[in-house]
Design an enzyme around this catalytic site. Structure first.
Site: not given
Ligand code: NDP
Length: 258
Positions: A165, A97
Site C-alpha cells: 500500500y 479514488n
Molecule cells: P472504501 O473501501 O470505503 O471504498 C473504496 C471503493 O473503491 C469501494 O467502493 C471499492 O469497491 C472501490 N474499488 C476497489 N477496487 C476497485 C477497482 N478495482 N475498480 C473499481 N473500484 C474499486 O475505501 P475509502 O473510501 O476509505 O478509500 C478511498 C481511497 O482513499 C483509496 O484509494 C484509499 O487508499 C484512500 N485513502 C483512504 C484512507 C482512509 O483512511 N480511509 C486514508 C488515505 C487514503 P468494492 O466495494 O467493490 O471493493
C-alpha cells in the site's frame, strides 16, 4: 465585500462533468455528492453498482449517473471514459479514488497479493488518468485530475504492516507530479490528495487497540471524516486552484508533521 457570488464563482463547478472512481461508498461516495453540490454532473464509477450514490445526488436535485468498471481492466476503463463523453460531451474533473488497503507483513505477502495492490492503487490510477487525459487533450479540455494518494506515500504507518500500500501510494504521488508536467502544455492540472486516517468502510474493521494506537499519534487526536475531504477536492477541481498543479494536498490532522 463578502458577496457569496464571489465564492461561488471561485469554487463553482457548474457546467462541468466529474468522473469519480470508487464512488459506491466511503470517500468516493461522499466526494461525489460534494462535487454535485458544487454544480458538477457526476459519473459515479465503481467495480460494482454505485446506484446509491447516484440516487442520493439526484434526490438532492443534482445530476449524476453510474458506470461499472474495474479500474485495473484497461478495456473497461477505456469504455467507461468513452461512455462519459458519449453521454455528456465532456470530462472536466477526475477524482481517481478507487483503492484497496490490505494489512500484511512483507515477508508473508505473495507476488500475486503485491500485484493486486499495485494494480488497483497505482496502475488503476494510471489507466483512468491516461484514458481521461487523452480525451481531454483531444477535445482541448483544460481539466483537473485529482489522484488519491495517502499520507502513507510519505510516512510509514504503524503498527500495521502495509508495504505494498505504502509503495503504491508513493507511486501515485510521483505519477501525479509527472503527469502534471507532461500535460501542462494542454492546460490539464494533475494533483494528488493525501489523507490521513479517515473513518470509512476501509478502516471500520480495525480493533479498538489499533484505533487507539492510530489516534494517539494524530495531533488532532481523532480520525477524519470523508466530509472533511470534500473541500480539498473541490478546491483542486475548481478555478480557485488554476495555478496549482503537481501538488500533494495533505489532509491528515497533522500526522505527517511528527
Ligand atoms: P472504501 O473501501 O470505503 O471504498 C473504496 C471503493 O473503491 C469501494 O467502493 C471499492 O469497491 C472501490 N474499488 C476497489 N477496487 C476497485 C477497482 N478495482 N475498480 C473499481 N473500484 C474499486 O475505501 P475509502 O473510501 O476509505 O478509500 C478511498 C481511497 O482513499 C483509496 O484509494 C484509499 O487508499 C484512500 N485513502 C483512504 C484512507 C482512509 O483512511 N480511509 C486514508 C488515505 C487514503 P468494492 O466495494 O467493490 O471493493
Amino acid at each position: 465585500m463578502g458577496e457569496s457570488s464571489y465564492l461561488e464563482q471561485l469554487f463553482s463547478l457548474r457546467g462541468q462533468v466529474a468522473l469519480v472512481t470508487g464512488a459506491a461508498r466511503g470517500i468516493g461516495q461522499t466526494v461525489a455528492f460534494g462535487l454535485a453540490r458544487a454544480g458538477a454532473e457526476v459519473c459515479a464509477l465503481d467495480r460494482l453498482d454505485a446506484g446509491a450514490t447516484v440516487k442520493s445526488i439526484q434526490d438532492a436535485g443534482g445530476r449524476a449517473f453510474s458506470l461499472t468498471a474495474d479500474v485495473t481492466d484497461e478495456a473497461q476503463v477505456e469504455a467507461a471514459a468513452t461512455e462519459v463523453i458519449r453521454r455528456t460531451g465532456r470530462i472536466d474533473i477526475v477524482f481517481n479514488n478507487a483503492g484497496i488497503g490490505p494489512h500484511k507483513a512483507a515477508t508473508e505477502m505473495s507476488a500475486a497479493e503485491w500485484r493486486q495492490v499495485v494494480d488497483v492503487n497505482l496502475t488503476g490510477v494510471f489507466l483512468v488518468a491516461r484514458a481521461t487525459g487523452r480525451l481531454m487533450i483531444e477535445r482541448g479540455i483544460r481539466g483537473s485530475i485529482i489522484n488519491m494518494a495517502s499520507m502513507s506515500a510519505t510516512i510509514v504507518n504503524v503498527p500495521q504492516l502495509q508495504a505494498a500500500y505504502n509503495a503504491s501510494k508513493a507511486g501515485v504521488r510521483h505519477l501525479s507530479k509527472t503527469l502534471a508536467v507532461e500535460w501542462a502544455p494542454y492546460g490539464i492540472r494533475v494533483n494528488s490528495l493525501s489523507p490521513g486516517y479517515i473513518a470509512t468502510p476501509m478502516v471500520v474493521g480495525i480493533s479498538p487497540e489499533m484505533k487507539q494506537a492510530w489516534e494517539s499519534r494524530i495531533p488532532l487526536r481523532r480520525m477524519g471524516t470523508p466530509e472533511e475531504l470534500v473541500g480539498a477536492v473541490i478546491y483542486l477541481a475548481s478555478g480557485a486552484a488554476s495555478y496549482t498543479s503537481g501538488h500533494d494536498l495533505v489532509a491528515d490532522g497533522g500526522y505527517t508533521c511528527l
